[in-house]
Structures are given as C-alpha cells and as structure tokens.
Design a protein around this motif. Structure first.
Motif, PDB file in Angstrom:
ATOM      1  N   GLU A  21       0.833  -1.211   0.000  1.00 32.87           N
ATOM      2  CA  GLU A  21       0.000   0.000   0.000  1.00 32.87           C
ATOM      3  C   GLU A  21       0.867   1.259   0.000  1.00 32.87           C
ATOM      4  O   GLU A  21       0.570   2.232  -0.711  1.00 32.87           O
ATOM      5  N   GLN A  24       2.376   1.696  -3.442  1.00 39.69           N
ATOM      6  CA  GLN A  24       1.384   2.214  -4.388  1.00 39.69           C
ATOM      7  C   GLN A  24       1.204   3.715  -4.203  1.00 39.69           C
ATOM      8  O   GLN A  24       1.157   4.468  -5.175  1.00 39.69           O
ATOM      9  N   LYS A  25       1.124   4.177  -2.957  1.00 44.87           N
ATOM     10  CA  LYS A  25       0.975   5.609  -2.689  1.00 44.87           C
ATOM     11  C   LYS A  25       2.196   6.382  -3.185  1.00 44.87           C
ATOM     12  O   LYS A  25       2.065   7.465  -3.751  1.00 44.87           O
ATOM     13  N   VAL A  27       4.261   5.522  -5.644  1.00 40.08           N
ATOM     14  CA  VAL A  27       4.223   5.530  -7.113  1.00 40.08           C
ATOM     15  C   VAL A  27       3.226   6.584  -7.602  1.00 40.08           C
ATOM     16  O   VAL A  27       3.507   7.332  -8.541  1.00 40.08           O
ATOM     17  N   GLU A  28       2.079   6.669  -6.958  1.00 41.19           N
ATOM     18  CA  GLU A  28       1.076   7.661  -7.351  1.00 41.19           C
ATOM     19  C   GLU A  28       1.606   9.081  -7.179  1.00 41.19           C
ATOM     20  O   GLU A  28       1.360   9.949  -8.021  1.00 41.19           O
ATOM     21  N   LYS A  29       2.356   9.341  -6.099  1.00 41.29           N
ATOM     22  CA  LYS A  29       2.935  10.672  -5.881  1.00 41.29           C
ATOM     23  C   LYS A  29       3.947  11.012  -6.983  1.00 41.29           C
ATOM     24  O   LYS A  29       3.973  12.126  -7.493  1.00 41.29           O
ATOM     25  N   TYR A  30       4.800  10.047  -7.333  1.00 38.55           N
ATOM     26  CA  TYR A  30       5.793  10.273  -8.381  1.00 38.55           C
ATOM     27  C   TYR A  30       5.101  10.537  -9.719  1.00 38.55           C
ATOM     28  O   TYR A  30       5.505  11.421 -10.474  1.00 38.55           O
ATOM     29  N   MET A  31       4.074   9.757 -10.029  1.00 38.41           N
ATOM     30  CA  MET A  31       3.358   9.930 -11.301  1.00 38.41           C
ATOM     31  C   MET A  31       2.684  11.299 -11.349  1.00 38.41           C
ATOM     32  O   MET A  31       2.714  11.967 -12.385  1.00 38.41           O
ATOM     33  N   ALA A  32       2.096  11.728 -10.252  1.00 37.88           N
ATOM     34  CA  ALA A  32       1.451  13.048 -10.214  1.00 37.88           C
ATOM     35  C   ALA A  32       2.479  14.151 -10.412  1.00 37.88           C
ATOM     36  O   ALA A  32       2.243  15.114 -11.158  1.00 37.88           O
ATOM     37  N   TRP A  33       3.638  14.020  -9.768  1.00 36.26           N
ATOM     38  CA  TRP A  33       4.668  15.050  -9.898  1.00 36.26           C
ATOM     39  C   TRP A  33       5.181  15.122 -11.329  1.00 36.26           C
ATOM     40  O   TRP A  33       5.470  16.195 -11.847  1.00 36.26           O
ATOM     41  N   LYS A  35       3.622  14.916 -13.943  1.00 36.41           N
ATOM     42  CA  LYS A  35       2.660  15.593 -14.830  1.00 36.41           C
ATOM     43  C   LYS A  35       2.654  17.106 -14.654  1.00 36.41           C
ATOM     44  O   LYS A  35       1.875  17.800 -15.310  1.00 36.41           O
TER      45      LYS A  35
END
Length: 111
Positions: A21, A24-25, A27-33, A35
């Motif tokens: 978990e 996953q959080k 990875v989501e932060k890295y993906m958002a950054w 963009k």
C-alpha cells in the motif's frame, strides 16, 4: 528556457521496507509530480548499479557500478525547465523523492 536534471539518489533497501500500500501511494505521488507543466521527461533507472568505464594507461576498462563504497545509488531522473537555478531548486522542494532519498539539481549546458 534553461533545463535542469533532478538526479534521484536513494538507498534501494529503503524501498523494500515499504508495504504494498505504501509503495502504491509512493508511485502515485511520483506519477502526479511527473505531470507538472515544467517536467520535460523522467525515467526510473534499472535496479543494477551499472558499469563505469575509465581509461587506464590509455586503455578503456569497464568495472561494476560506481558506488561500491556507499549504499546510495542513482535511481532515476527528471528533466525540468526553470527560469533559474534557484527556481529549479524551488520546484524540486516538493518532490516526493525527498521522503526516500536526496535530489541533486544540475543545470544542463546551454548550447
């Protein structure tokens, strides 16, 4: 506009301590950054430490990764645009990687 590399350094064993978990959080932060409008490119590097090529008495020689005496490795990079070195540093201050490692900011040579 000037471009800067954000070189992401970390101890890879730290990632192994994260739960699925938490991973996953992260990875989501890295993906958002990645963009954000000033991000030109980004890439995670492979898990192996890589090879270093040096000339020894005029003869190139490849050896295993450059970090034999440290636990920290270069894990990836972001290429960003910023008006100045200070602006690039300012943009990097909220990068999620700072929760796990360090960021080296380097300006690209302008042609």
């Amino acid at each position: 506009m000037p471009q800067y590399l954000l070189l992401l350094h970390n101890d890879p064993s730290g990632w192994q301590k994260l739960s699925p978990e938490e991973m996953q959080k992260a990875v989501e932060k890295y993906m958002a950054w990645s963009k954000k409008p000033f991000v030109v490119a980004s890439q995670r590097l492979g898990a192996d430490p890589g090879r270093v090529i040096r000339a020894n008495a005029g003869h190139p020689r490849a050896t295993d990764g450059p970090y034999s005496e440290t636990k920290e490795v270069l894990g990836g990079y972001y290429l960003i645009e910023a008006a100045s070195y200070d602006a690039a540093v300012e943009r990097a201050l909220d990068h999620p990687h700072l929760e796990h490692g360090t960021i080296e900011v380097r300006e690209l040579y302008a042609k």
